[in-house]
Design an enzyme around this catalytic site. Structure first.
Site, PDB file in Angstrom:
ATOM      1  N   HIS A  79      -8.122  -8.216  -7.783  1.00  0.00           N
ATOM      2  CA  HIS A  79      -8.548  -9.147  -6.459  1.00  0.00           C
ATOM      3  C   HIS A  79      -8.700  -7.976  -5.397  1.00  0.00           C
ATOM      4  O   HIS A  79      -7.805  -7.963  -4.519  1.00  0.00           O
ATOM      5  CB  HIS A  79      -7.348 -10.026  -6.172  1.00  0.00           C
ATOM      6  CG  HIS A  79      -7.174 -11.161  -7.155  1.00  0.00           C
ATOM      7  ND1 HIS A  79      -6.320 -10.617  -8.363  1.00  0.00           N
ATOM      8  CD2 HIS A  79      -7.465 -12.409  -7.353  1.00  0.00           C
ATOM      9  CE1 HIS A  79      -6.447 -11.928  -9.033  1.00  0.00           C
ATOM     10  NE2 HIS A  79      -6.759 -12.939  -8.375  1.00  0.00           N
ATOM     11  N   HIS A 129       0.698  -1.184  -0.117  1.00  0.00           N
ATOM     12  CA  HIS A 129      -0.189   0.049  -0.088  1.00  0.00           C
ATOM     13  C   HIS A 129       0.767   1.258  -0.036  1.00  0.00           C
ATOM     14  O   HIS A 129       0.318   2.352  -0.575  1.00  0.00           O
ATOM     15  CB  HIS A 129      -0.821   0.248   1.167  1.00  0.00           C
ATOM     16  CG  HIS A 129      -2.121  -1.098   0.971  1.00  0.00           C
ATOM     17  ND1 HIS A 129      -2.771  -1.503   2.079  1.00  0.00           N
ATOM     18  CD2 HIS A 129      -2.428  -1.630   0.001  1.00  0.00           C
ATOM     19  CE1 HIS A 129      -3.441  -2.449   1.583  1.00  0.00           C
ATOM     20  NE2 HIS A 129      -3.452  -2.371   0.255  1.00  0.00           N
ATOM     21  N   GLU A 167     -13.898  -8.764  -7.327  1.00  0.00           N
ATOM     22  CA  GLU A 167     -13.810  -9.636  -6.171  1.00  0.00           C
ATOM     23  C   GLU A 167     -14.574 -10.704  -6.429  1.00  0.00           C
ATOM     24  O   GLU A 167     -15.848 -10.599  -6.600  1.00  0.00           O
ATOM     25  CB  GLU A 167     -13.995  -8.673  -5.111  1.00  0.00           C
ATOM     26  CG  GLU A 167     -14.201  -9.744  -3.707  1.00  0.00           C
ATOM     27  CD  GLU A 167     -12.828 -10.584  -3.420  1.00  0.00           C
ATOM     28  OE1 GLU A 167     -12.842 -11.759  -3.419  1.00  0.00           O
ATOM     29  OE2 GLU A 167     -11.704  -9.669  -3.554  1.00  0.00           O
ATOM     30  N   ASP A 198     -13.784 -12.805 -11.605  1.00  0.00           N
ATOM     31  CA  ASP A 198     -12.453 -13.425 -11.815  1.00  0.00           C
ATOM     32  C   ASP A 198     -11.567 -12.230 -12.293  1.00  0.00           C
ATOM     33  O   ASP A 198     -11.870 -11.923 -13.531  1.00  0.00           O
ATOM     34  CB  ASP A 198     -12.224 -14.720 -12.512  1.00  0.00           C
ATOM     35  CG  ASP A 198     -10.844 -15.495 -12.551  1.00  0.00           C
ATOM     36  OD1 ASP A 198      -9.961 -14.474 -12.428  1.00  0.00           O
ATOM     37  OD2 ASP A 198     -10.768 -16.488 -12.349  1.00  0.00           O
ATOM     38  N   SER A 218      -7.053  -1.923  -0.699  1.00  0.00           N
ATOM     39  CA  SER A 218      -6.338  -1.273  -2.035  1.00  0.00           C
ATOM     40  C   SER A 218      -7.456  -0.600  -2.750  1.00  0.00           C
ATOM     41  O   SER A 218      -7.034   0.938  -2.951  1.00  0.00           O
ATOM     42  CB  SER A 218      -5.834  -2.299  -2.701  1.00  0.00           C
ATOM     43  OG  SER A 218      -6.561  -3.354  -2.997  1.00  0.00           O
ATOM     44  N   ASP A 270      -3.314  -8.812  -6.946  1.00  0.00           N
ATOM     45  CA  ASP A 270      -2.909  -9.461  -5.604  1.00  0.00           C
ATOM     46  C   ASP A 270      -3.963 -10.326  -5.504  1.00  0.00           C
ATOM     47  O   ASP A 270      -4.686 -10.464  -4.801  1.00  0.00           O
ATOM     48  CB  ASP A 270      -3.414  -8.277  -4.740  1.00  0.00           C
ATOM     49  CG  ASP A 270      -3.032  -8.341  -3.146  1.00  0.00           C
ATOM     50  OD1 ASP A 270      -2.383  -9.370  -3.107  1.00  0.00           O
ATOM     51  OD2 ASP A 270      -3.690  -7.961  -2.300  1.00  0.00           O
TER      52      ASP A 270
END
Length: 288
Positions: free
Chosen positions: A41, A18, A124, A149, A106, A170
């Protein structure tokens, strides 16, 4: 590792990722041109460090909670900006105690740094975290949430109409072939959007991470790594990295200032490494 990021919110891996993410978005928005950001993600968006998953592991104690008590004098600008963004998110919940309670994921850090006209798509796949993410950004027209996905999004959303973009990848690293999937997804993204900036988080447990980075060294690349050293509890992640492809100007300079400082404040055994391709010498751990 457990896929639900709430278990790991604010830990040393989040600090590394981050700090770099806040700096990347700042540098990429500096020119005033529209920016597209894809978070493949994204997680739940925000996390309560005083309840639920985070309290079961206590990982934030060796991460952001340790840094927030550090003296601001001499703190690198990139770290100060990161901690300011974290504190601003915490204040939205009316927090007034001496310790941080709410930690931004994030997508929240990205959104806080975007300029008018910029755009974020956050993916997500986990149904509960995806629902939490939708609630987190309900009514925000600059943010699109997809329960999908993230690897598929690399094909579906690139190249963006803005022609300037940052892609954060991520993954959960719960499947044995995650590094292979990651490399395929990244290469696919680069074929579609070669000029984009890509930031890829990865755990370091064995030679798989080294092999993954070796597969990227034909690119313009900066890798940032933190290793907690031998004192970390057995079974827990003790080292991780962030690979940044096509980093913006001055990003490497900012990280060379920030990473050794972060390591020195996380613990005496923490070792930072920065490498750049074309190859240069790694940054040594700070002296005791």
């Amino acid at each position: 590792m457990n896929y639900r990021h709430g278990y790991h919110a604010g830990n040393f891996a989040d600090v590394l990722k981050h700090v770099a993410l806040v700096e990347l978005v700042r540098l990429l928005t500096a020119k005033g041109k529209k920016l597209f950001v894809l978070d493949t993600h994204a997680g739940a968006g925000g996390y309560d460090l005083s309840d639920g998953f985070a309290t079961r592991t206590g990982e934030a104690e060796l991460g952001v909670l340790r840094l927030e008590t550090a003296a601001r004098a001499g703190m690198p600008a990139a770290v100060a900006r990161y901690l300011a963004a974290v504190s601003a998110y915490d204040r939205k919940f009316g927090s007034s105690g001496p310790r941080l309670r709410h930690y931004p994921g994030s997508p929240r850090l990205i959104r806080a740094a975007l300029q008018p006209g910029d755009r974020l798509v956050a993916c997500e796949l986990h149904p509960q975290d995806g629902l939490a993410l939708k609630r987190e950004f309900a009514g925000d027209r600059a943010v699109e949430i997809r329960q999908a996905d993230g690897y598929h999004a690399l094909k579906a959303l690139l190249p963006p109409p803005e022609r300037r973009g940052l892609v954060l990848i991520d993954p959960p690293f719960e499947v044995p072939d995650e590094f292979e999937r990651l490399l395929r997804g990244l290469r696919q993204g680069l074929r579609r959007f070669a000029t984009g900036c890509y930031a890829i988080w990865y755990p370091i447990k064995d030679d798989a991470a080294k092999d993954f980075i070796a597969g990227l060294t034909d690119l313009k690349l900066v890798t940032l790594e933190l290793n907690l050293g031998p004192t970390i509890e057995s079974g827990k992640l003790s080292a991780c990295g962030l690979a940044v492809v096509n980093p913006p100007w001055k990003f490497e300079e900012a990280m060379r200032e920030a990473l050794p400082w972060i390591a020195s404040h996380l613990g005496p055994d923490v070792r930072p490494t920065i490498r750049v391709w074309p190859a240069t010498s790694p940054v040594p751990a700070p002296s005791a």
